[in-house]
Every structure is written in structure tokens, then in C-alpha cells.
Design a protein around this motif. Structure first.
Motif, PDB file in Angstrom:
ATOM      1  N   GLN A  79       0.668  -0.867  -0.137  1.00 44.80           N
ATOM      2  CA  GLN A  79       0.035  -0.104  -0.059  1.00 44.80           C
ATOM      3  C   GLN A  79       0.803   1.097  -0.169  1.00 44.80           C
ATOM      4  OE1 GLN A  79      -3.625  -0.123  -0.132  1.00 44.80           O
ATOM      5  NE2 GLN A  79      -2.868  -1.745  -0.551  1.00 44.80           N
ATOM      6  N   LEU A  83       0.671   4.080  -3.303  1.00 41.34           N
ATOM      7  CA  LEU A  83       0.725   5.121  -2.858  1.00 41.34           C
ATOM      8  C   LEU A  83       1.664   6.063  -2.488  1.00 41.34           C
ATOM      9  CD1 LEU A  83      -1.275   5.569   0.444  1.00 41.34           C
ATOM     10  CD2 LEU A  83      -2.131   5.573  -1.175  1.00 41.34           C
ATOM     11  N   GLU A 112      -1.595   5.622   7.200  1.00 42.24           N
ATOM     12  CA  GLU A 112      -1.753   6.582   7.361  1.00 42.24           C
ATOM     13  C   GLU A 112      -1.160   8.411   7.202  1.00 42.24           C
ATOM     14  OE1 GLU A 112      -2.443   6.404  11.763  1.00 42.24           O
ATOM     15  OE2 GLU A 112      -2.873   3.933  11.738  1.00 42.24           O
ATOM     16  N   SER A 115      -2.193   8.109   3.531  1.00 42.73           N
ATOM     17  CA  SER A 115      -3.816   7.788   3.060  1.00 42.73           C
ATOM     18  C   SER A 115      -4.255   8.759   3.246  1.00 42.73           C
ATOM     19  CB  SER A 115      -4.016   6.939   3.827  1.00 42.73           C
ATOM     20  OG  SER A 115      -3.555   6.039   3.415  1.00 42.73           O
ATOM     21  N   LYS A 116      -3.939   9.973   4.093  1.00 44.76           N
ATOM     22  CA  LYS A 116      -4.691  11.153   4.639  1.00 44.76           C
ATOM     23  C   LYS A 116      -4.226  12.247   3.680  1.00 44.76           C
ATOM     24  CE  LYS A 116      -4.586  14.294   7.803  1.00 44.76           C
ATOM     25  NZ  LYS A 116      -3.955  14.746   9.972  1.00 44.76           N
ATOM     26  N   LYS A 118      -3.262  11.262   0.106  1.00 42.64           N
ATOM     27  CA  LYS A 118      -3.898  11.469  -0.393  1.00 42.64           C
ATOM     28  C   LYS A 118      -5.694  11.784  -0.816  1.00 42.64           C
ATOM     29  CE  LYS A 118      -6.495   6.814  -2.335  1.00 42.64           C
ATOM     30  NZ  LYS A 118      -6.836   5.987  -2.530  1.00 42.64           N
ATOM     31  N   ASN A 119      -6.266  11.507   0.532  1.00 45.90           N
ATOM     32  CA  ASN A 119      -7.510  11.579   0.900  1.00 45.90           C
ATOM     33  C   ASN A 119      -7.446  13.431   0.341  1.00 45.90           C
ATOM     34  OD1 ASN A 119      -8.706   9.477   1.469  1.00 45.90           O
ATOM     35  ND2 ASN A 119      -8.508   9.812   3.555  1.00 45.90           N
TER      36      ASN A 119
END
Length: 574
Positions: A79, A83, A112, A115-116, A118-119
Motif C-alpha cells: 500500500q 501510495l 496512515e 492515506s491522509k 491522498k484524501n
């Protein structure tokens, strides 16, 4: 690390010691109870079984935990790698000195964070795409392309922001152009006094700016619409001015009072359409009034026609070609013929106005030149004082140059006009240069006739007397004494006696008549020379007659060797 290992080994040793101690205690109990060896074996087998099950269960759980951690690490690595690639950042690499648990925990934290990030990028992309889509919808252009579902890079986000900035500026410019066009179209419609006739005109003046798509095609359509409306407005204004001109012409013909005219001229703050209707109504009323006063109207038109004929230098033959001018049967048909002729003459005058104005200027200067020439031939001009003769001579020379310049300019203009129109340009029935040559020829003939008349008159009024022969050595001129100069009667008698000794002397003035040189007149077949050149030659031919004050002064200052009569203004001692 060795410290933690020793603690675990000590703990393991204590577990073994506790187990051995527990087994020893069980042995003592079993001994006290007298349990046989077979029963002891069974019980020990149970203890062993329980211990082994416990260890096996624990080992299994720990192995599962290890497998789960290893899988988690692999998943997180995958992952994080994905990312990092999507976010266009550097891939994560775990520290080799870290344990599996540390690696797993670090990977989870890294995942994490990514992912943050990315969001956050996806949310920013969503907002920017909404703005871009709205702008592109208004401008009807293609939005900035970013593959759906993909994570935008920082470069893509910056490019999208720049695209939005450019489209925003473009929308502002187009909106400014649209607002200006809308205001001009609305003003044009209001000035013409008409309502929108199609959807484009309705959209153009609509107050809701968002309902109009600011595409280049729509802006171009508005520009074309504005140009069309301006053409229609100009056509209405042209029609209005034409109607006003007709009304003013009819006002002049029908002699409408100034108060009634002012009532129409002062009307303002109305649309062109309404104003046109008002003037058309007045024109219709005047047309009816004109039909009721045909004779007066036709006579008035004839005055206007004659004025245009004079401006265009029409000859009598050219004027007689329009026979209705001499008709006394005042009918509507006759009025129409006069109107057509006036329109025709007006168009011709407007087309040739520059040439006709130049011809009129030549005529004015020619008249002034002829007047000065007559003054130059007048014998009484030498009695003037104050430098009048010198002024007239300068003015005459100036007019000669001006006439020559005007003739050259008119000749070139008329030649160009004749080449363009394919017909001759006539002045009083003749070509301009022929007309100019005729004027010069007529002036020369008139000058010659006047000179001949003066000569004949002198010959008729002067009695002939035989001259008295004077003794040898006598003075050739009777010099009057100072007393004779003071007394008029004595002076006259002395001058009379003096004149009798010289044939051809004028008894009244005491001057010798100037000789007359006749210049042969040129026929029309003779090649036409420049009129001013002929005039200069004639001036040389008539040099015996003073043409200016300077020449006159030079003549009376000369001292003759014989048979000369001195003027009374010359000093006797000369």
C-alpha cells in the motif's frame, strides 16, 4: 537485546523449576496416599498432556500472530509503495535494524499519513474540478483533464489551479465584452424604439448574465447583431434625414412660418421610429398642401433650378433642353418633371462641387482682373495719389499668377473627371480651356475697341494746324515761364502755341498721343496658347503706353535728344 534475552531465560528457568517443584509435590502427595505406580503414570501423563496442550496452544497463537504481522507488513509495504507512486513521492524503505513489530508499526503510521495526504489531494481536486467545470461550462471549453480515480500529483494540482486562473480571467474579459455589447444593443434598440424580435436579442438584453453562455460564437453573434442593429439604425436615420430634407424643401416652397418649423425642430427625447412617423406625417400633410398649390410650388422649384443652373455654369442652350421649364400648364406631371430635374442637377452639383467652386473662384478673380486692367488703361489714373497705382499694379500681377494657377489646376481636374465619366465637362456650353481662351480673346478685343475709340475721339476733337517753323537754334519746346505756370489762362495759351509747332500734339493735355499698335486677332482654328502668355506678349506690344505707375514715372523722366516735349513737372534746367 542480551538483557531482554537473559530475563526471558531466567523466567523460563523459573517456569521449569516451578514445574519440577510442582511435580515433586505431587510425588510426595502420591507417596502419602500410597498411589500405585500405574496410577502415578496416568496422573503424570495427564499433567504432561495439559502442559503440552497449553504450550501448543500458546505456540499456535504466537505463530498466528507472527504470520498476521508478516502479512500486515507485506500489505502495508504494498500500500505504501502504491501510495508513494500515486502521490509521486519517494518510496518508503524500512530500516534493517528494526524488528518485525517495529517495521509493522512504522509501516502502519506511514500508511496512515499517506492515506491522509491522498484524501486531502482528492478533496482539493474535487473542489478545483467543480470550479473548473463551472467555468468551462460558461465558456463552453474543455475542462482540465485528470484521469478519474487517480490521485493528482502536486504538479497536476498546480496546473489545474493555473487553468482555473486563466479561465477565470477569460470569463472576466468575455463578460466585460458581453456587458458592453449588451449595453450598446439595448441602447440601440431603445433609440430605434423597437422590442427584441428573436431569442438572440432577448438573451442579449437579459439581466441574468448566467443564462448567456460566453462562447466565442455567442460573442461573435452579439457583435454581428450589434452591427446589424447599427446598420438598421443608420438606415432609419438616413430615412429620417431624407424625410426631414424633403420637409424642409417643402417648407421653403410653401413658405411655412418659422414658428411652425420650430415646433418640429425642438422635439426631442423620442425614438427614431416615433420621430420618423411624426416627420412622415408632416411630409404627407405638406405633399397634400403642395398639390393644392401647384403653380406656386413649380415657380419656386424653377427658382431653385435656375440657381443650380447658375452654379453649374449652364449655357442657354443647355437650359432650353429642359422644355418643361417654359411650360405654363401647371400640372402634377409637370411638378414631377421639375422635381426630377432638381434632383439631377443637385446630384451633378454635389459630384462636381470642387470643380465648380474652383471655376467660380476663377470667374471672381477674372472679373477683378478685368476691372484692374480697365483702371490701368484709364488716362485719369495718373492723378491718383498715395501709391494707389503701385497697389493696383501689385494686385494685377498677383491676380495674373492666381489665374494661371487656377487654370492649370482646373485643367488637370477636368481631364481626370472626363476620363472617369467618359464625357466632356462643359462650362457655359464650352470646354473649360476653350471658355478661358474665349474670355481672354473677348477681353483683348474689347481693349482694342476701347483703344481705337479713344484714338478716333482724339482725332475728331483735335483741329489740325500747320506747324510754324522756328528759327535755327531755337528751343524745340516752349518752356513756360514761372509766371505762365502760375496763371492758368496764360499757361493754356502758351501750351496752345507750343502745340501748333508739333503735329499730333493734344491741345488740351499738351501730350503727344502714344502710337497704336494693332494686334491681329486669333481665330478659333489657331492653336490655343496659354492666355497669360498671350497677355504678356500684348503687354510688350503696347509698351509705348505706360502700363503702371513705375513705367509712367520712367517715361516722364526721360530726356529726348530732339522733337521732344518736356512735361511741366521736369526741371527747366535739365
Amino acid at each position: 537485546m542480551s538483557r531482554y534475552t537473559r530475563k526471558s531465560e531466567i523466567l523460563a528457568s523459573s517456569v521449569i523449576s516451578s514445574t519440577n517443584q510442582a511435580l515433586a509435590t505431587l510425588m510426595d502427595i502420591w507417596d502419602g496416599l500410597g498411589i500405585k505406580e500405574e496410577m502415578r503414570l496416568q496422573r503424570i501423563e495427564e499433567v504432561k498432556k495439559h502442559i503440552e496442550e497449553l504450550f501448543n496452544r500458546m505456540i499456535h497463537e504466537e505463530r498466528e500472530m507472527k504470520d498476521r504481522i508478516e502479512k500486515s507488513i507485506q500489505f502495508c509495504i504494498k500500500q505504501v509503495k502504491t501510495l508513494c507512486h500515486d502521490l509521486s513521492i519517494e518510496e518508503y524503505k524500512a530500516d534493517e535494524n528494526m524488528t518485525i513489530l517495529q517495521i509493522e508499526r512504522d509501516l502502519r503510521v506511514r500508511l496512515e499519513l499517506l492515506s491522509k495526504q491522498k484524501n486531502e489531494r482528492m478533496e482539493e481536486l474535487r473542489i478545483l474540478q467543480q470550479q473548473d467545470q463551472a467555468l468551462c461550462s460558461d465558456l463552453c471549453v474543455t475542462p482540465y483533464y485528470i484521469p478519474s480515480g487517480s490521485i493528482p500529483s502536486l504538479v497536476q494540482l498546480e496546473e489545474l489551479k493555473e487553468h482555473i486562473k486563466v479561465q477565470t480571467e477569460e470569463k472576466r474579459k468575455r463578460l466585460q465584452v458581453f456587458s458592453a455589447l449588451r449595453a450598446e444593443i439595448r441602447q440601440c434598440l431603445n433609440e430605434m424604439g423597437r422590442q427584441p424580435e428573436n431569442s438572440l436579442e432577448q438573451d442579449a438584453i437579459c439581466d441574468d448574465e448566467e443564462s448567456f453562455f460566453l462562447t466565442p460564437e455567442n460573442i461573435k453573434a452579439l457583435t454581428v447583431l450589434k452591427a446589424q442593429l447599427e446598420l438598421k439604425k443608420e438606415a432609419l436615420m438616413s430615412t429620417l434625414n431624407a424625410v426631414k430634407e424633403k420637409v424642409n424643401s417643402l417648407w421653403d416652397l410653401l413658405q411655412v412660418t418659422q414658428e411652425e418649423r420650430d415646433s418640429y425642430q425642438k422635439i426631442s427625447e423620442t425614438s427614431i421610429y416615433d420621430e420618423l412617423k411624426m416627420w412622415e406625417s408632416e411630409l404627407a400633410r405638406l405633399e397634400e398642401l403642395k398639390m393644392a398649390n401647384l403653380k406656386q410650388v413649380i415657380l419656386k422649384i424653377r427658382e431653385e433650378l435656375k440657381d443650380y443652373w447658375d452654379k453649374c455654369f449652364y449655357s442657354d442652350e443647355q437650359r432650353k433642353e429642359f422644355s418643361p421649364y417654359y411650360c405654363d400648364d401647371f400640372t402634377e406631371d409637370l411638378l414631377g418633371q421639375h422635381d426630377e430635374e432638381v434632383v439631377k442637377m443637385k446630384m451633378f452639383y454635389e459630384k462636381c462641387k470642387l470643380i465648380l467652386d474652383a471655376v467660380a473662384k476663377w470667374e471672381t478673380n477674372w472679373t477683378q482682373f478685368v476691372i484692374l486692367e480697365k483702371k490701368a488703361c484709364d488716362p485719369n489714373r495718373f492723378s491718383n495719389r498715395g501709391g494707389t497705382l503701385l497697389k493696383e499694379e501689385k494686385e494685377r500681377a498677383k491676380l495674373q499668377k492666381l489665374l494661371s494657377k487656377l487654370e492649370e489646376e482646373l485643367k488637370s481636374r477636368i481631364d481626370l473627371w472626363e476620363a472617369e465619366q467618359g464625357r466632356e465637362f462643359l462650362i457655359k456650353g464650352s470646354k473649360f480651356m476653350d471658355y478661358v481662351a474665349t474670355q481672354w480673346e473677348m477681353w483683348k478685343q474689347q481693349k482694342e475697341r476701347e483703344k481705337q475709340d479713344r484714338t478716333n475721339k482724339k482725332e475728331e476733337t483735335t483741329p489740325f494746324k500747320t506747324p510754324i517753323k522756328r528759327p535755327a537754334g531755337a528751343c524745340t519746346q516752349g518752356t513756360p515761364s514761372s509766371k505762365n505756370r502760375k496763371l492758368n489762362g496764360t499757361t493754356n495759351s502758351t501750351m496752345s502755341r507750343t502745340n501748333t509747332t508739333h503735329p499730333g500734339v493734344n491741345l488740351t493735355t499738351g501730350k503727344v498721343p502714344l502710337p497704336t499698335i494693332k494686334t491681329p486677332l486669333k481665330s478659333r482654328d489657331t492653336p490655343v496658347r496659354t492666355p497669360l502668355q498671350d497677355n504678356n506678349k500684348q503687354t510688350v506690344a503696347f509698351s509705348s503706353q505706360p502700363g503702371s505707375y513705375s513705367e509712367f514715372k520712367e517715361e516722364i523722366s526721360k530726356k529726348s535728344s530732339k522733337n521732344a516735349i518736356f512735361n511741366s513737372t521736369i526741371n527747366e534746367n535739365l
